[in-house]
Motif scaffolding. Structure first.
Motif, PDB file in Angstrom:
ATOM      1  N   UNK A   1      16.783 -23.700  12.121  1.00 22.74           N
ATOM      2  CA  UNK A   1      16.297 -22.844  13.207  1.00 22.74           C
ATOM      3  C   UNK A   1      15.955 -23.674  14.439  1.00 22.74           C
TER       4      UNK A   1
ATOM      5  N   UNK B   1      12.661 -19.133  23.734  1.00 20.16           N
ATOM      6  CA  UNK B   1      11.246 -19.021  23.353  1.00 20.16           C
ATOM      7  C   UNK B   1      11.107 -18.362  21.984  1.00 20.16           C
ATOM      8  N   UNK B   2      11.803 -17.266  21.807  1.00 21.73           N
ATOM      9  CA  UNK B   2      11.722 -16.562  20.527  1.00 21.73           C
ATOM     10  C   UNK B   2      12.278 -17.435  19.405  1.00 21.73           C
ATOM     11  N   UNK B   3      13.332 -18.191  19.708  1.00 19.28           N
ATOM     12  CA  UNK B   3      13.924 -19.035  18.672  1.00 19.28           C
ATOM     13  C   UNK B   3      12.931 -20.111  18.232  1.00 19.28           C
TER      14      UNK B   3
ATOM     15  N   UNK C   1      15.198 -15.991  24.917  1.00 18.54           N
ATOM     16  CA  UNK C   1      15.820 -16.241  23.619  1.00 18.54           C
ATOM     17  C   UNK C   1      15.366 -17.595  23.067  1.00 18.54           C
TER      18      UNK C   1
ATOM     19  N   UNK D   1       9.712 -19.805  18.443  1.00 19.13           N
ATOM     20  CA  UNK D   1       8.678 -19.080  17.702  1.00 19.13           C
ATOM     21  C   UNK D   1       9.147 -18.840  16.274  1.00 19.13           C
ATOM     22  N   UNK D   2      10.429 -18.528  16.111  1.00 17.38           N
ATOM     23  CA  UNK D   2      11.015 -18.365  14.775  1.00 17.38           C
ATOM     24  C   UNK D   2      10.813 -19.631  13.955  1.00 17.38           C
TER      25      UNK D   2
ATOM     26  N   UNK E   1      17.920 -15.977  28.609  1.00 17.30           N
ATOM     27  CA  UNK E   1      18.072 -17.133  27.723  1.00 17.30           C
ATOM     28  C   UNK E   1      16.795 -17.942  27.581  1.00 17.30           C
TER      29      UNK E   1
ATOM     30  N   UNK F   1      19.083 -24.428  16.254  1.00 13.84           N
ATOM     31  CA  UNK F   1      19.544 -23.253  16.992  1.00 13.84           C
ATOM     32  C   UNK F   1      18.725 -23.087  18.263  1.00 13.84           C
TER      33      UNK F   1
END
Ligand code: HEM
Lengths: 621, 367
Positions: free
Chosen positions: B339, B316-318, B314, B320-321, B311, B342
Motif C-alpha cells: 500500500x 492522501x487517502x492512499x 488520492x 491513510x490506507x 490526485x 501504491x
C-alpha cells in the motif's frame, strides 16, 4: 528478542514447546497491553446467528470494523480516479460537450455510470457515506471506551515483566517499599498516571495519542459536513462590468447564476460595487511574452450601511462581504459606439463589451440596436457584428491582435438590419447575432458592407440608413461572485484534524512497570519494564532514563554470585549474559533510528572494542 | 531595466551551470557508491541466518561472537558508579526473531568503506552546487524557485539529498540508502535539464501569492521524505522474503545473499519507512489544506476536483490506507508495504503525470 532465547536454550526446545511458549507469551502481552488503545479488535467473518437482529448486528460490526474501513478508504481513492481522467461537468462543461461529440459509443455508457459527475454520483456518494457511517460507528464507542480508560486506573502489572518489549533489572540495598515509593514519585513527576498495587507500580502515559486520534476522526466528520453544507447552500454567478458601471447583488443582475439545491435568493448578501478602473501588466520579453503578470480592478463598493469604500480586487485577493466573495476572473475591451438612425437621431450610445478570442485579446462582439428607424422613418432593428483588435499590425495582413494592450485599436464590422429576435422573450446571447431574420447591408457593387474602423471613424450605412461612430474604448472586467457557507467550519475541521493527527502520530502511548521484591539473599530486586502501543525505539531509551533516575534512590548493588540464587531468581539470573547481548542489539536498533544515542552509546562503544569490533565499525556510519 | 534583465539572464545561465556541475559531482558519487558495493561484496557476512538460529554454515561468525559476550561484565563494579542500566528489548511475540541490521554496503571492507565515504563527501559537494543552482535560479526570477516542472524537479531532488545528508548528520543510519538515492537524483536532474527544461520566467497572476512559498515548498519537502520512505519500503519488500526464506531454512542465491546481508533488517527498514511516512502524513495533510486555502483565494472555490486536487486527495487517502493497514492485524508487513508503494506511486503521478497528461488549473508545468 530471540537472541535472548536462542543463546540459551533454542537447541533444547522442540517446535511444539516453542509454540506453547509463544502462546503463553502472547497471552501475557495481550493482558499487559489491555486497554492501551481503543482500536476495535479484529473479528473473523463469523457467520451470525440466524434472525434479523443477528444479521443486522453482524452487518453493523462488519461496517464498523477496521478492515471494512480500510476497504472503503481504498475504494474511495479508486473511485476518485475516473474524475481526473474523464471531463467533469462541474469542472468544465464545455469539455464534457466536446467529449460527448467525439465519443458516441462511450457517452451513453458513461452517462449511465454518472462518469461525467463522479463526485456527486450515486456510487461515489455511497462509498463516502458508508465510510462516514463506519467512522461514526467506530468513533462513538471508542470515545466512550477512552473516557472509561481515563476514569479507571491503569491495570495491574503482569506477572513476568521480563516478557515485555523493554525490560531492565538490578539489585539494590534499598527497601522494596522505598524503591516503589521513589518510583511512584518519579513517574508522577514525569506525568505518568500511576497505580500502585502490591509489589508493583503500573504507570501509563501518552493519552494524548488516543485523544488526538479521536479528535482527528471527529474533525474529519466536521470537515465532511462543512463540505456538504458548502455544496448545498453554495451559489455562484458571473457579472461582466464595463468601466464606470456598477453591480448590485441581486439575482436579476447576474449574467449567469448557479446554486446548490438548498440555496434561496434571500441568502444573497446585500452589497454592490462599481468598476472604476482596470490595470493589466503583461510580460514584455522572453518566451512567455504576452502572458499576463498582474491584473487589478479598482472598485468602490457599498455594503448594508450604503457607505462607499474604495478597494482593489486582484487575482489572489477577492473582495469579501459576508459569505460572498468577489473574484476578478477576466478582462477585455468594450468599444464605445454611437449609432444614429435614418433621421440622424442617436439610437444607441455606449460601450459594448467584446469577448476575448485569443491571448492577445482579439475579441469578437455585436452591437444590437432595437430603437431604430430607417431612412424612411420605419421601425427597424440594427445589428453589427465583428472583431475588435487592441493592437493591429497594419503590415502583417493578419486580423489578429499582436499584443494584449491598447496600442493600435481597430474594429472590423459588418452591419445587418431586420429582426434581432429579441421580442419573443426567449433568452438570447447578447454576444451573438442571430442572423436568421436579418439582412446584411450591401455596398453598391453588391458585396457585403464591411469596414475597418479606428477610434473617431464612422461607418456610414448605405442609402442614408444611419451611421455608427467608433468613439473610443473602455475596459471591462468579469467578476465571479460566489456565496459560500461552511468555509470556516471546513477550515476549522481541517486544522483540528491536523492537530489531532500530530498527536496521534507523534505521541506514543506506553506503560511502564516497576516491581521491587526482596530476594532470597535479602537484597531487593528491582525490575522495570515498558510496553508501547506500537514497537518503538524510543521506549527502551525512555525506560533506560527512568531506571537511571530511579537508581539515584535505589543504587545498584553488585549482583550476587549466580550459584546461591538459582532457586528464587531462576528467571532473571541466567539471562544476565543475554541481557548484555540483547542490550547491544537494542543499541543497534536505537542507532538505526538514531534515538538510541542518548542512553546507550557507551555500551556500544565499549562492546565494539572488546567483542565485535568489525561489525560495529561497519555499522557505525 | 535592460541591465537588470541582463543580470537576470546571466544568473539564470549561472544557475544552469551550477546544476550541471552538481550532476557531474553526483555522477562521481554514484561511481563511488558502486565501488563501495563492489568492494563490499568481498566480505562474507551472514549474520541474518545466524540470528534466525537456523542458518547452516553461515552461522559461524555470529555464534563465535556469542561466547565473547560474557567477557563484558556489564554489572561489574556497578556498586558505586552510576552506570546506565541496560535495557533488554524483545520483539512482539509471533514476530520474526530479531535480526541484526546488515553492516552497510561496504560490509566492513576497508576499501569499500573508503569509497563509500568519498561518495558521501561528493554527494555533499554536489548538494552545495545544487543548492547554489536553485538559489541563483530564484534570484534570477526574483521569486520562489518552484513554479514550473523544471524548477519543481531540481528543488525536489535537492530536498531529497538534503534530507538524506541531514539524517546522516544526525547520526541516523541511512548510509544504505546512498546508491538508490543518488541514482534517483541523477535521473531526476537528467529529466529536468533535458525534457522539462523551461527558461526562467515570471509568474502568471494566480501564482502571485505567499501561498506559493508555503504550499509548494511543503509539497516538495513532503515528496522528498515520502521518497525516502519509499526506498525503505521497496528494500523491505526484498529483504523480508529473504529473511523468511532463511527462516524456512532455504538458501537464497549468492548474489541475493551478498546484497541482502548488507541491508538493514526487514524490521528496521519497515520501521524506518513507517516512521517517515507517519511523520510526513500530517504535513502532507497541511499541504493539501494550504492548497485549498490558496485555491479559495485564487479561483473562488477551495475544492473543485481539479485533476491535481483529485490526485492529492488520492495520495492522501492512499497513505491513510497504509497507516490504517498497519494498525489492522492481518494487514501488517508486506501487504501494508505494498500500500505504501501504491501511495508513493500516486504521489509521483500527481507530480509528473497530472502535469503532463491532464489539463487543469494547475497547468503551470511550462511544458
Ligand atoms: C475518512 C477516512 C479515514 C481516514 C482518513 C483515517 C485516517 C487515520 C489515520 C491517519 C490514522 C492514524 C494511524 C496511526 O495511528 O498509525 C487512523 C487511525 C485509526 N483509525 Fe482511521 N481514518 C479514517 C476512517 C476510519 C474509520 C471509518 C475507522 C473505524 C472503523 C477508523 C478507525 C481508526 C482507528 C481505530 C485508528 C487507530 C489505530 C491505532 O490506534 O493505531 N478510521 N485513521
Amino acid at each position: 528478542m530471540s537472541t535472548t532465547e536462542t543463546g540459551s536454550d533454542t537447541g533444547a526446545r522442540s517446535p511444539g514447546a516453542d509454540e506453547a511458549a509463544e502462546a503463553t507469551e502472547r497471552a501475557e502481552t495481550a493482558e499487559a497491553s489491555s486497554a492501551l488503545s481503543t482500536a476495535p479488535g479484529e473479528e473473523k467473518l463469523n457467520v451470525p446467528a440466524l434472525g434479523v437482529i443477528g444479521w443486522a448486528r453482524w452487518f453493523w460490526r462488519q461496517l464498523t470494523s477496521m478492515r471494512v474501513a480500510l476497504i472503503l478508504l481504498f475504494l474511495l481513492s479508486l473511485g476518485a480516479i475516473p474524475g481526473s481522467v474523464i471531463p467533469q461537468t462541474s469542472v468544465d462543461s464545455v469539455k464534457v460537450e466536446q467529449f460527448k461529440e467525439k465519443h458516441e459509443l462511450l457517452t451513453p455508457v458513461y452517462e449511465k455510470l454518472q462518469l461525467f459527475d463522479v463526485y456527486t454520483s450515486v456510487w461515489f456518494s455511497a462509498i463516502y457515506i458508508l465510510l462516514f457511517i463506519s467512522l461514526v460507528g467506530c468513533i462513538v464507542p471508542r470515545t466512550w471506551q477512552f473516557v472509561g480508560q481515563l476514569r479507571s486506573r491503569p491495570p495491574r502489572a503482569p506477572r513476568r515483566l521480563d516478557r515485555m518489549p523493554a525490560y531492565t533489572t538490578w539489585h539494590t540495598d534499598a527497601d522494596p517499599e522505598q524503591v516503589l515509593g521513589a518510583a511512584r514519585t518519579m513517574l508522577k513527576r514525569k506525568r505518568f498516571r500511576v497505580n500502585a498495587e502490591g509489589n508493583a507500580v503500573t504507570s501509563e502515559k501518552g493519552y494524548l495519542r488516543e485523544a488526538g486520534n479521536l479528535l482527528f476522526h471527529i474533525a474529519l466528520i466536521v470537515l465532511l459536513l462543512a463540505f456538504a453544507a458548502g455544496q448545498l447552500w453554495k451559489a455562484e454567478g458571473n457579472k461582466l462590468i464595463i468601466q464606470g458601471d456598477g453591480f448590485a447583488n441581486t439575482l436579476t443582475q447576474y449574467d449567469d447564476f448557479r446554486s446548490g439545491s438548498l440555496f434561496t435568493a434571500d441568502d444573497l448578501d446585500n452589497f454592490g460595487f462599481t468598476l472604476k478602473d482596470f490595470h493589466a501588466r503583461f510580460e514584455k520579453t522572453g518566451p512567455q511574452k504576452g502572458s499576463a503578470r498582474d491584473y487589478r480592478a479598482d472598485i468602490s463598493y457599498w455594503e448594508g450601511d450604503g457607505k462607499e469604500k474604495d478597494t482593489t480586487v486582484k487575482v489572489n485577493e477577492p473582495l469579501r462581504s459576508g459569505d460572498a466573495k468577489v473574484y476578478l476572473m477576466a478582462h477585455g475591451f468594450a468599444p464605445v459606439v454611437t449609432v444614429k438612425d435614418g433621421k440622424g437621431d442617436v439610437a444607441f450610445r455606449g460601450p459594448v463589451a467584446f469577448l476575448q478570442q485569443d491571448t492577445n485579446l482579439t475579441a469578437s462582439g455585436v452591437v444590437k440596436v432595437t430603437d431604430y428607424r430607417d431612412a424612411k422613418g420605419r421601425k427597424d432593428q440594427l445589428g453589427f457584428q465583428g472583431f475588435f483588435v487592441p493592437t493591429y499590425a497594419p503590415g502583417s495582413g493578419s486580423m489578429f491582435s499582436q499584443w494584449p494592450e491598447l496600442k493600435n485599436p481597430v474594429m472590423f464590422l459588418t452591419a445587418y438590419h431586420g429582426d434581432l429576435g429579441l421580442d419573443y422573450g426567449a433568452a438570447q446571447n447578447v454576444y451573438q447575432l442571430d442572423t436568421e431574420n436579418l439582412k446584411q447591408f450591401k455596398k453598391k457593387d453588391g458585396s457585403p458592407l464591411a469596414q475597418k474602423l479606428v477610434p473617431g471613424d464612422t461607418m456610414k450605412l448605405p442609402d442614408g440608413a444611419g451611421s455608427l461612430k467608433f468613439e473610443g474604448v473602455k475596459e471591462w472586467a468579469n467578476f465571479q461572485i460566489s456565496h459560500e457557507v461552511g468555509n470556516g467550519w471546513a477550515l476549522g475541521g481541517a486544522m483540528t484534524a491536523i492537530a489531532g493527527l500530530a498527536g496521534s502520530l507523534f505521541i506514543q502511548r506506553r506503560r511502564v512497570w516497576v516491581r521491587a521484591v526482596r530476594g532470597a539473599d535479602g537484597r531487593t530486586v528491582v525490575e522495570m519494564a515498558g510496553l508501547a502501543r506500537s514497537e518503538s525505539a524510543k521506549l527502551p531509551e525512555e525506560l533506560g532514563d527512568l531506571a537511571y533516575t530511579l537508581q539515584s534512590s535505589a543504587p545498584t548493588a553488585p549482583a550476587p554470585a549466580p550459584e546461591p540464587e538459582a532457586g528464587t531468581e531462576a528467571e532473571s539470573a541466567p539471562e544476565e549474559p543475554e541481557t548484555a547481548s540483547a542490550s547491544q542489539d537494542g543499541d543497534e536498533n536505537g542507532d538505526q533510528d538514531g534515538d538510541g544515542t542518548a542512553s546507550q552509546p557507551e555500551t556500544g562503544e565499549s562492546r565494539g572494542d572488546t567483542a565485535d569490533t568489525r561489525s560495529s565499525r561497519g555499522e557505525r556510519q | 531595466m535592460n541591465i537588470a534583465a541582463a543580470t537576470n539572464e546571466n544568473l539564470a545561465q549561472i544557475s544552469n551551470y551550477l546544476i550541471y556541475s552538481a550532476m557531474a559531482v553526483y555522477a562521481l558519487a554514484f561511481i563511488g557508491h558502486i565501488a563501495e558495493w563492489v568492494f563490499g561484496s568481498r566480505s562474507k557476512v551472514a549474520r541474518t541466518a545466524a540470528a534466525l538460529g537456523r542458518g547452516r554454515g553461515a552461522g559461524a561468525e555470529a555464534s563465535a561472537s556469542v561466547p565473547e559476550q560474557p567477557a563484558v561484565q556489564v554489572r561489574e563494579g556497578g556498586t558505586t558508579t552510576m552506570e546506565r542500566p541496560k535495557v533488554v528489548t524483545r520483539s512482539a511475540p509471533g514476530a520474526r526473531a530479531d535480526v541484526p541490521d546488515g553492516p552497510g554496503a561496504a560490509a566492513g571492507d576497508e576499501q569499500g568503506d573508503m569509497y563509500g565515504r568519498i561518495a558521501i563527501s561528493l554527494t555533499t559537494l554536489g548538494f552545495l552546487f545544487h543548492v547554489a543552482g536553485v538559489l541563483t535560479r530564484s534570484f534570477s526570477v526574483q521569486r520562489a524557485p518552484w513554479a514550473n516542472m523544471y524548477e519543481f524537479s531540481t528543488a525536489f531532488s535537492m530536498c531529497i539529498v538534503g534530507a538524506y545528508l541531514l539524517l546522516l548528520v544526525l547520526k541516523k543510519k541511512v548510509r544504505w540508502i546512498g546508491l538508490p538515492l543518488i541514482t534517483t537524483v541523477l535521473l531526476d536532474l537528467g529529466l529536468a535539464t533535458t525534457v522539462l527544461y523551461t527558461e526562467s520566467d515570471q509568474l502568471v497572476p494566480a501564482l502571485h501569492s505567499y501561498w506559493l512559498w508555503i504550499h509548494v515548498s511543503l509539497a516538495i519537502v513532503c515528496g522528498a521524505l515520502f521518497y525516502l520512505g519509499f526506498v525503505a519500503t521497496l528494500l523491505y519488500l526484498f529483504r523480508d522474503p529473504y529473511e523468511a526464506k532463511l527462516e524456512r531454512g532455504d538458501k537464497p542465491g549468492k548474489f541475493a545473499t551478498s546484497v541482502m546481508e548488507r541491508l538493514p533488517s526487514a524490521a528496521s527498514l519497515d520501521k524506518f519507512a513507517y516512521r517517515i511516512n507517519a511523520a510526513v502524513f500530517p504535513f502532507w495533510t497541511f499541504t493539501i489544506v494550504a492548497g485549498a486555502i490558496w485555491a479559495g483565494d485564487a479561483w473562488g472555490r477551495y475544492w473543485g476536483w481539479d485533476p491535481k486536487e483529485v490526485w492529492s486527495f488520492i495520495t492522501w487517502v492512499a497513505y491513510a490506507c497504509y497507516l490504517h493497514a498497519r494498525a489492522t492485524v492481518g494487514w501488517k508487513g508486506r501487504k501494508a508495504a505494498t500500500l505504501a508503494l501504491i501511495a508513493f506511486a500516486c504521489f509521483l503521478f500527481n507530480y509528473y503525470g497530472v502535469n503532463i497528461f491532464f489539463n487543469g488549473k494547475h497547468s503551470y508545468s511550462g511544458l
